[in-house]
Write a protein that holds these residues in place. Structure first.
Motif, PDB file in Angstrom:
ATOM      1  N   VAL A 136       0.833  -1.209   0.000  1.00  0.00           N
ATOM      2  CA  VAL A 136       0.000   0.000   0.000  1.00  0.00           C
ATOM      3  C   VAL A 136       0.865   1.254   0.000  1.00  0.00           C
ATOM      4  CG1 VAL A 136      -1.800   1.272   1.230  1.00  0.00           C
ATOM      5  CG2 VAL A 136      -1.817  -1.213   1.246  1.00  0.00           C
ATOM      6  N   THR A 137       0.553   2.168  -0.901  1.00  0.00           N
ATOM      7  CA  THR A 137       1.146   3.501  -0.888  1.00  0.00           C
ATOM      8  C   THR A 137       0.048   4.474  -0.462  1.00  0.00           C
ATOM      9  OG1 THR A 137       0.523   4.002  -3.158  1.00  0.00           O
ATOM     10  CG2 THR A 137       2.603   2.853  -2.860  1.00  0.00           C
ATOM     11  N   LYS A 138       0.353   5.742  -0.510  1.00  0.00           N
ATOM     12  CA  LYS A 138      -0.654   6.753  -0.161  1.00  0.00           C
ATOM     13  C   LYS A 138      -1.911   6.577  -1.031  1.00  0.00           C
ATOM     14  CE  LYS A 138      -0.810  11.756   0.481  1.00  0.00           C
ATOM     15  NZ  LYS A 138      -0.068  13.017   0.306  1.00  0.00           N
ATOM     16  N   MET A 139      -1.665   6.265  -2.306  1.00  0.00           N
ATOM     17  CA  MET A 139      -2.758   6.106  -3.272  1.00  0.00           C
ATOM     18  C   MET A 139      -3.560   4.823  -3.035  1.00  0.00           C
ATOM     19  SD  MET A 139      -4.275   7.212  -5.933  1.00  0.00           S
ATOM     20  CE  MET A 139      -5.466   6.427  -6.996  1.00  0.00           C
ATOM     21  N   LEU A 143      -4.194  -2.170  -7.346  1.00  0.00           N
ATOM     22  CA  LEU A 143      -5.591  -2.273  -7.802  1.00  0.00           C
ATOM     23  C   LEU A 143      -6.257  -0.891  -7.842  1.00  0.00           C
ATOM     24  CD1 LEU A 143      -7.831  -4.302  -8.627  1.00  0.00           C
ATOM     25  CD2 LEU A 143      -8.513  -4.375  -6.222  1.00  0.00           C
ATOM     26  N   HIS A 144      -5.950  -0.058  -6.859  1.00  0.00           N
ATOM     27  CA  HIS A 144      -6.468   1.316  -6.860  1.00  0.00           C
ATOM     28  C   HIS A 144      -5.990   2.049  -8.117  1.00  0.00           C
ATOM     29  CE1 HIS A 144      -7.006   0.537  -2.502  1.00  0.00           C
ATOM     30  NE2 HIS A 144      -7.830   1.561  -2.489  1.00  0.00           N
ATOM     31  N   VAL A 167      -8.771  -3.502   0.647  1.00  0.00           N
ATOM     32  CA  VAL A 167      -7.748  -2.595   1.199  1.00  0.00           C
ATOM     33  C   VAL A 167      -8.148  -1.146   0.941  1.00  0.00           C
ATOM     34  CG1 VAL A 167      -5.345  -1.813   0.937  1.00  0.00           C
ATOM     35  CG2 VAL A 167      -5.857  -4.251   0.984  1.00  0.00           C
ATOM     36  N   ARG A 168      -7.927  -0.294   1.934  1.00  0.00           N
ATOM     37  CA  ARG A 168      -8.248   1.133   1.804  1.00  0.00           C
ATOM     38  C   ARG A 168      -6.958   1.954   1.724  1.00  0.00           C
ATOM     39  NH1 ARG A 168     -13.568   2.312   2.746  1.00  0.00           N
ATOM     40  NH2 ARG A 168     -14.807   0.505   3.356  1.00  0.00           N
ATOM     41  N   ASN A 169      -7.022   3.042   0.969  1.00  0.00           N
ATOM     42  CA  ASN A 169      -5.852   3.910   0.858  1.00  0.00           C
ATOM     43  C   ASN A 169      -5.840   4.942   1.989  1.00  0.00           C
ATOM     44  OD1 ASN A 169      -7.722   5.853   0.137  1.00  0.00           O
ATOM     45  ND2 ASN A 169      -7.169   5.877  -2.021  1.00  0.00           N
ATOM     46  N   THR A 174     -11.645   2.281  -0.900  1.00  0.00           N
ATOM     47  CA  THR A 174     -11.323   1.030  -1.588  1.00  0.00           C
ATOM     48  C   THR A 174     -11.204   1.354  -3.077  1.00  0.00           C
ATOM     49  OG1 THR A 174     -13.635   0.495  -2.015  1.00  0.00           O
ATOM     50  CG2 THR A 174     -12.682  -0.330   0.074  1.00  0.00           C
ATOM     51  N   ALA A 175     -10.755   0.389  -3.852  1.00  0.00           N
ATOM     52  CA  ALA A 175     -10.664   0.584  -5.304  1.00  0.00           C
ATOM     53  C   ALA A 175     -12.052   0.889  -5.881  1.00  0.00           C
ATOM     54  CB  ALA A 175     -10.061  -0.653  -5.966  1.00  0.00           C
TER      55      ALA A 175
END
Length: 203
Positions: A136-139, A143-144, A167-169, A174-175
């Motif tokens: 996970v990055t900030k974005m 998938l996002h 997963v949430r950014n 979520t995406a």
């Protein structure tokens, strides 16, 4: 631009070899922080990239945009160069994301860059090499990125390879939230169905 940078950018193996034999510095950085390997990787020059690596070029070197040669090869879909760099033992740390700072707003991973730009073969190589799919990055996750950029085939590929759609950014999205909020294309309709299908499946 130094002569070695220029030859790497142009994809000229012979001048590159001559310059290296003449003691040109393989890891000298230009004003924007790029070493010759950045240019060879970005433009998909396999032979030049291979020669630079043989002369101890550092594939983990980060330019001023916080990107490594592997990042650039993935961003621009240079499949053969990606494979070459992944074969370098030095790139193992890049797959784990340990050499970058997650608090940096420019923080990204090779997988995110490939997903955003729709490079299917590159993603397959990265997954085979063991990159963390749910990084996970900030974005958010890859998938996002793929969802926001309307890359339906990439969304499908990531889901098939077990990416976590829940997963949430940093912004708690979520995406699917991103697609609902920001996109209205035909591709986004397909992506919504894929993501919703996965939600139902997970439930």
């Amino acid at each position: 631009m130094r002569p070695l940078h220029y030859a790497a950018w142009q994809g000229q193996p012979e001048p590159v070899r001559l310059l290296l034999r003449a003691a040109a510095s393989v890891n000298a950085a230009s004003n924007d922080g790029q070493i010759p390997l950045h240019l060879a990787a970005q433009y998909g020059h396999y032979d030049v990239s291979e020669t630079l690596l043989q002369h101890q070029s550092n594939p983990c070197h980060v330019n001023k945009s916080k990107k490594t040669p592997l990042d650039l090869a993935c961003e621009f879909g240079r499949v053969k160069v990606v494979q070459l760099l992944l074969n370098s033992h030095l790139c193992v740390s890049l797959l784990e994301g340990v050499t970058k700072d997650p608090t940096d707003p420019n923080f990204t991973t090779p997988l995110h860059l490939a997903a955003k730009n729709g490079h299917k073969e590159v993603i397959r190589l990265l997954l085979q090499a063991g990159i963390e799919i749910n990084r996970v990055t900030k974005m958010g996750t890859a998938l996002h990125e793929a969802s926001l950029c309307g890359k339906t085939e990439i969304v499908k590929l990531l889901i098939e390879n077990g990416i976590d759609v829940n997963v949430r950014n940093t912004y708690n999205q979520t995406a699917l939230d991103i697609v609902n909020q920001f996109t209205t294309t035909h591709a986004s309709t397909d992506i919504k169905q894929l993501l919703r299908g996965t939600f139902i499946h997970c439930g």
